[in-house]
Design an enzyme around this catalytic site. Structure first.
Site, PDB file in Angstrom:
ATOM      1  N   ASP A   3      -9.771   1.444  12.853  1.00 53.71           N
ATOM      2  CA  ASP A   3     -10.214   2.137  11.636  1.00 53.71           C
ATOM      3  C   ASP A   3     -10.003   3.642  11.721  1.00 53.71           C
ATOM      4  O   ASP A   3      -9.674   4.280  10.732  1.00 53.71           O
ATOM      5  CB  ASP A   3     -11.707   1.877  11.412  1.00 53.71           C
ATOM      6  CG  ASP A   3     -12.015   0.402  11.469  1.00 53.71           C
ATOM      7  OD1 ASP A   3     -11.930  -0.249  10.433  1.00 53.71           O
ATOM      8  OD2 ASP A   3     -12.304  -0.112  12.568  1.00 53.71           O
ATOM      9  N   ASP A   9      -8.767  -8.749   2.264  1.00 53.24           N
ATOM     10  CA  ASP A   9      -9.940  -8.031   2.741  1.00 53.24           C
ATOM     11  C   ASP A   9     -11.125  -8.518   1.922  1.00 53.24           C
ATOM     12  O   ASP A   9     -11.084  -8.484   0.687  1.00 53.24           O
ATOM     13  CB  ASP A   9      -9.799  -6.525   2.468  1.00 53.24           C
ATOM     14  CG  ASP A   9      -9.063  -5.820   3.594  1.00 53.24           C
ATOM     15  OD1 ASP A   9      -9.115  -6.297   4.729  1.00 53.24           O
ATOM     16  OD2 ASP A   9      -8.440  -4.780   3.321  1.00 53.24           O
ATOM     17  N   GLY A  39      -6.865  -4.995 -12.016  1.00 49.39           N
ATOM     18  CA  GLY A  39      -6.654  -3.895 -12.949  1.00 49.39           C
ATOM     19  C   GLY A  39      -6.847  -4.278 -14.411  1.00 49.39           C
ATOM     20  O   GLY A  39      -6.590  -3.479 -15.311  1.00 49.39           O
ATOM     21  N   ARG A  48       1.045 -15.429   6.231  1.00 51.55           N
ATOM     22  CA  ARG A  48       0.473 -15.033   4.943  1.00 51.55           C
ATOM     23  C   ARG A  48       1.471 -15.258   3.814  1.00 51.55           C
ATOM     24  O   ARG A  48       2.637 -14.867   3.914  1.00 51.55           O
ATOM     25  CB  ARG A  48       0.092 -13.565   4.999  1.00 51.55           C
ATOM     26  CG  ARG A  48      -0.704 -13.136   3.785  1.00 51.55           C
ATOM     27  CD  ARG A  48      -1.436 -11.861   4.052  1.00 51.55           C
ATOM     28  NE  ARG A  48      -0.543 -10.735   4.141  1.00 51.55           N
ATOM     29  CZ  ARG A  48      -0.663  -9.646   3.384  1.00 51.55           C
ATOM     30  NH1 ARG A  48      -1.625  -9.550   2.513  1.00 51.55           N
ATOM     31  NH2 ARG A  48       0.171  -8.655   3.530  1.00 51.55           N
ATOM     32  N   TRP A 100       0.096  -6.220   9.114  1.00 50.43           N
ATOM     33  CA  TRP A 100       0.098  -6.271   7.654  1.00 50.43           C
ATOM     34  C   TRP A 100       0.017  -4.870   7.066  1.00 50.43           C
ATOM     35  O   TRP A 100      -0.230  -4.696   5.889  1.00 50.43           O
ATOM     36  CB  TRP A 100      -0.988  -7.200   7.106  1.00 50.43           C
ATOM     37  CG  TRP A 100      -2.401  -6.707   7.086  1.00 50.43           C
ATOM     38  CD1 TRP A 100      -2.932  -5.657   7.779  1.00 50.43           C
ATOM     39  CD2 TRP A 100      -3.474  -7.261   6.314  1.00 50.43           C
ATOM     40  NE1 TRP A 100      -4.267  -5.530   7.504  1.00 50.43           N
ATOM     41  CE2 TRP A 100      -4.635  -6.499   6.605  1.00 50.43           C
ATOM     42  CE3 TRP A 100      -3.584  -8.316   5.414  1.00 50.43           C
ATOM     43  CZ2 TRP A 100      -5.874  -6.779   6.032  1.00 50.43           C
ATOM     44  CZ3 TRP A 100      -4.820  -8.578   4.842  1.00 50.43           C
ATOM     45  CH2 TRP A 100      -5.935  -7.815   5.152  1.00 50.43           C
ATOM     46  N   GLU A 144      -5.779  -5.878  11.808  1.00 45.16           N
ATOM     47  CA  GLU A 144      -4.628  -5.458  11.010  1.00 45.16           C
ATOM     48  C   GLU A 144      -3.513  -6.502  11.061  1.00 45.16           C
ATOM     49  O   GLU A 144      -2.354  -6.202  10.819  1.00 45.16           O
ATOM     50  CB  GLU A 144      -4.075  -4.099  11.473  1.00 45.16           C
ATOM     51  CG  GLU A 144      -5.124  -3.032  11.766  1.00 45.16           C
ATOM     52  CD  GLU A 144      -5.907  -2.585  10.542  1.00 45.16           C
ATOM     53  OE1 GLU A 144      -5.641  -3.119   9.452  1.00 45.16           O
ATOM     54  OE2 GLU A 144      -6.795  -1.707  10.695  1.00 45.16           O
TER      55      GLU A 144
END
Lengths: 286, 532
Positions: B468, B354, B260, B243, B408, B191
């Site tokens: 998780d 990811d 999208g 990042r 994050w 994470e």
């Protein structure tokens, strides 16, 4: 190299038996402890257990006065040159608490205890020490790596300063938003809104000169038998495996009622508690 | 060709929690892995191998987390995966026939699935089902940097024992060596979550670089001279890359993000729901409930209801992916040019995603990556892809900055993993960690059955620590499953602990657990011993 696909012992291995279900996890571990965890620059989480041996010990020392004690968390912050301590009133049966921190950064630890009517502090447990995030740009500047202020501000902006957090949760959000768009439903339960709708996460609006920003929230918590059925404001509540529950809400002006109803597993006993709370906000300048 | 004006440090974080249920013949949550292999891991691997074969210059960094590596190297899971793939191929064949009576767009899409699934099968079979060996080959060729992660993606800032944090790193490091034949040089902290002092354990294990969310660098002390466009060194001597949010939002944003686009495949419209029940039943789970199968014939289309989605057109979607890749690269060129004005060295832009976004959620994601890497190679020379290691070699001098504790996750800190939905797990996780450390210290050099008991206790603790579970409790999907996993592993740990304490070492009980929770076959519980 052997292959997964042509494993020498053809035919599947015998299937292991599912291990017997261990039942619910223990509610108590029989040890006195207080644990402090950082959540963000403004909030910490604590949980605790006070074992019978500790209660016996303090009763031996302070007698029945402890029954009239007020339970508190005493927070200690170490900001280098500045140190700070303050008490937060808690309900000891709650077993955990979210504590607001007046400022980020620094090293923190907590003590769980009772404040007796005569002001003495009865220590029950001491926590670990944590460092809280600062939540803002440091005012320390590195001489060796000097940079013009204007240049740094541009770099900060280009670095996406202030735009935080876009991770795995954002995939979930992105998909949820599209899902909602398509289905035109508002009750999609797969994805949460921000829990409690707390307002601390948004940066305060900077006013010219002196400013004050404050808000308040309501925390409702409780516990019952882990297999009981509980409703809150008429809606069913999912209990944590140890039978506890808690919610945090935004708390706008006005009166709100929080009825809580619990029914035991057999359905023949129930208990009811209702809180009525009122908020009235005044603002002004003097 | 001269030196470029800046670098693109592209990082894909590939992770799934360890889900393996040999005690059941068919298990729903194992699909997470099977879908990701077909839709993400193999397509990305295929893309890299293709580029390598054509001598297209590219550099990519990928975390393959220890739970993922253990699943991809697990005989049972890979056998089950292969059987799943066979069913999917069978369905794809039937779909070719069914599509003959449908408009041509459907035929083109049906062909696409058959081609894709066959390709996956050929790659998978071509390496005997051991796809990690193919990733390793790319790393050995210097194109891909494979990094590790905490042993079970444990959330380090919410662990209160130093030994517990250290064990996550040490066990990960040892496991990496088993798969890739050398120690890891970099790590993705689960994470992206940093807690002060973690850098010490990275250094101890020879790990020289990692990543932080942008505010992990920007709020560091002292102020970082280059913002997120150059790494910093922590006091412990680990390089951290920050990042870049511009590239993050370009892909992630629900409103303006690429995935999208109306031409892309619609995730929610799936044959598992659309087709006649008797036709689709053989491809569903044993319980016969309609679910996503991974064959979808519609595109996003616009803001319309599912029923109004228009047919997917593969060639048009590919053109769109190419256009998006061009746009992404164009923006990097502008970004690098602009940064030149405020930096006295070439900036490095770190884009982290990811991995499962590419292919699984965003079907055309692997195409996008391939176009991006090709265009970067052929169309310009301002920006070049680079690995963190190469960058640190080129620019060995970095500012020393103490990172901000951060993640994050939503709002940037720990709330996703610590809120009213999941805070109940920590009293159990912490007591288990404390007991594990105690056992490891008491039994300094256990042998035989006792050693196996202690190793299994470590596995159960590690499995319970996966971030998780807390994440899924917050998000509310698979909530019951993640609560159960936490309870199961904690319960099994406590059971093992009591048996060791009371000297009741029954082998049958242990053997059963070893065959179920079999992660880390070569684990050494002594990773939990306190440092002296």
């Amino acid at each position: 190299m052997t292959s997964h696909l042509n494993a020498p012992s053809s035919g599947p291995a015998p299937r292991p038996a599912p291990p017997p279900s261990a039942g619910p996890l223990p509610r108590d571990y029989g040890v006195t402890r207080l644990v402090l965890l950082p959540r963000d620059p403004r909030w910490m989480h604590t949980y605790w257990e006070v074992a019978p041996y500790t209660w016996e010990e303090v009763r031996r020392q302070f007698g029945d006065a402890i029954d009239r004690g007020r339970s508190v968390l005493r927070l200690h912050a170490d900001h280098g040159t500045q140190k700070q301590s303050f008490d937060v009133d808690i309900a000891i049966e709650a077993r955990n608490w979210y504590v607001f921190s007046p400022r980020g950064d620094g090293h923190w630890h907590a003590e769980l205890g009772l404040v007796l009517p005569d002001g003495r502090f009865v220590l029950l447990a001491i926590s670990n020490t944590i460092r809280l995030p600062a939540g803002q740009v440091s005012d320390q500047v590195d001489e060796k790596w000097g940079v013009l202020k204007a240049e740094w501000e541009r770099l900060f902006e280009l670095s996406g300063g202030g735009r935080l957090g876009a991770g795995s949760l954002d995939i979930a959000k992105m998909l949820a938003q599209r899902w909602e768009l398509m289905r035109g439903i508002s009750s999609f339960s797969g994805i949460p809104t921000s829990p409690g709708g707390a307002s601390w996460g948004r940066p305060p609006v900077r006013h010219k000169g002196f400013w004050l920003v404050a808000d308040c929230e309501v925390v409702v918590y409780g516990a019952t038998e882990p297999d009981a059925t509980v409703t809150f404001q008429g809606r069913p509540v999912t209990l944590n495996p140890d039978g506890t529950f808690s919610f945090r809400f935004a708390f706008p002006d006005g009166e709100q009622a929080f009825p809580i109803q619990a029914t035991n597993h057999d359905g023949d006993l129930s208990r009811f508690i209702e809180f009525k709370v009122q908020r009235q906000t005044r603002k002004g300048q003097e | 060709m001269g030196d470029p004006q800046g670098y693109l440090n592209l990082v894909l974080h590939a992770h799934l929690p360890y889900v393996r249920h040999p005690e059941y013949p068919d298990f729903l949550e194992e699909d997470w892995l099977y879908e990701a292999i077909t839709e993400t891991y193999v397509p990305i691997l295929d893309m890299m191998e293709r580029l390598a074969g054509e001598n297209v210059h590219f550099r990519l960094t990928m975390s393959l987390t220890p739970p993922l590596c253990n699943m991809l190297a697990d005989e049972l899971l890979m056998r089950r995966y292969r059987a799943k793939l066979e069913k999917l191929l069978e369905l794809a064949e039937k779909e070719i026939v069914r599509a003959r009576s449908l408009p041509s767009a459907f035929q083109e899409t049906a062909e696409m699935y058959r081609t894709k699934f066959r390709r996956v099968r050929d790659i998978f079979d071509g390496c005997g089902g051991r796809i990690l060996t193919r990733f390793k080959a790319l790393q050995d060729a210097g194109l891909l940097e494979i990094i590790t992660c905490g042993a079970t993606h444990g959330y380090l800032p919410l662990m209160i024992h130093e030994e517990s944090r250290r064990a996550q790193i040490r066990i990960a490091s040892q496991d990496y060596q088993r798969h890739f034949g050398r120690p890891p040089r970099g790590i993705w902290l689960a994470e992206c979550a940093y807690a002060p002092g973690v850098d010490r354990y990275l250094k101890e294990n020879g790990i020289t670089f990692s990543f932080l969310d942008s505010h992990g660098i920007l709020f560091g002390k002292p102020r970082p001279r280059y913002g997120v466009f150059a790494p910093i060194f922590s006091q412990g001597g680990v390089g951290f890359f920050g990042r870049d949010m511009e590239t993050a939002h370009q892909v992630w944003s629900a409103e303006q993000g690429y995935p999208g686009d109306f031409n892309y495949r619609e995730f929610y419209r799936d044959v598992g729901y659309d087709l006649d029940y008797n036709y689709i039943r053989p491809y569903l789970h044993d319980d016969g409930v309609r679910r996503n199968i991974g064959v979808k014939y519609h595109r996003v289309t616009g803001r319309v209801a599912l029923a109004d989605k228009e047919p997917y057109m593969p060639h048009r979607a590919r053109e769109t992916a190419a256009a998006h890749a061009g746009n992404f690269l164009f923006n990097r060129e502008r970004q690098v040019e602009y940064l030149k004005g405020v930096m006295n060295r070439p900036p490095v832009v770190t884009s982290v995603y990811d991995a499962e976004l590419f292919g699984h959620w965003w079907f055309e994601g692997p195409d996008f990556l391939e176009f991006l890497l090709r265009k970067t190679h052929y169309d310009q020379d301002r920006v070049k892809t680079i690995t963190p290691m190469e960058y640190l070699h080129k620019f060995p001098e970095q500012q020393i900055v103490e990172p901000e504790p951060s993640s994050w996750g939503d709002k940037g800190y720990h709330e996703v993993w610590l809120n009213a939905s999941n805070d109940w797990i920590y009293p159990h996780l912490h007591i288990a960690a404390e007991r594990m450390i105690r056992l490891a210290n008491i039994h300094a050099n256990a042998e035989g059955l006792l050693k196996r008991y202690l190793n299994q206790a470590a596995r159960e603790l590690l499995l319970a620590q996966s971030s998780d579970w807390a994440f899924l409790m917050t998000v509310g999907t698979a909530r019951q499953y993640s609560e159960k996993r936490t309870r199961d592993h904690m319960g099994r740990f406590l059971d093992l602990y009591h048996r060791v304490q009371e000297n009741r070492l029954d082998e049958g009980f242990l053997t059963n657990l070893e065959s179920i929770d079999n992660i880390f076959p070569t684990i050494d519980y002594r990773a939990y011993q306190s440092a002296h």
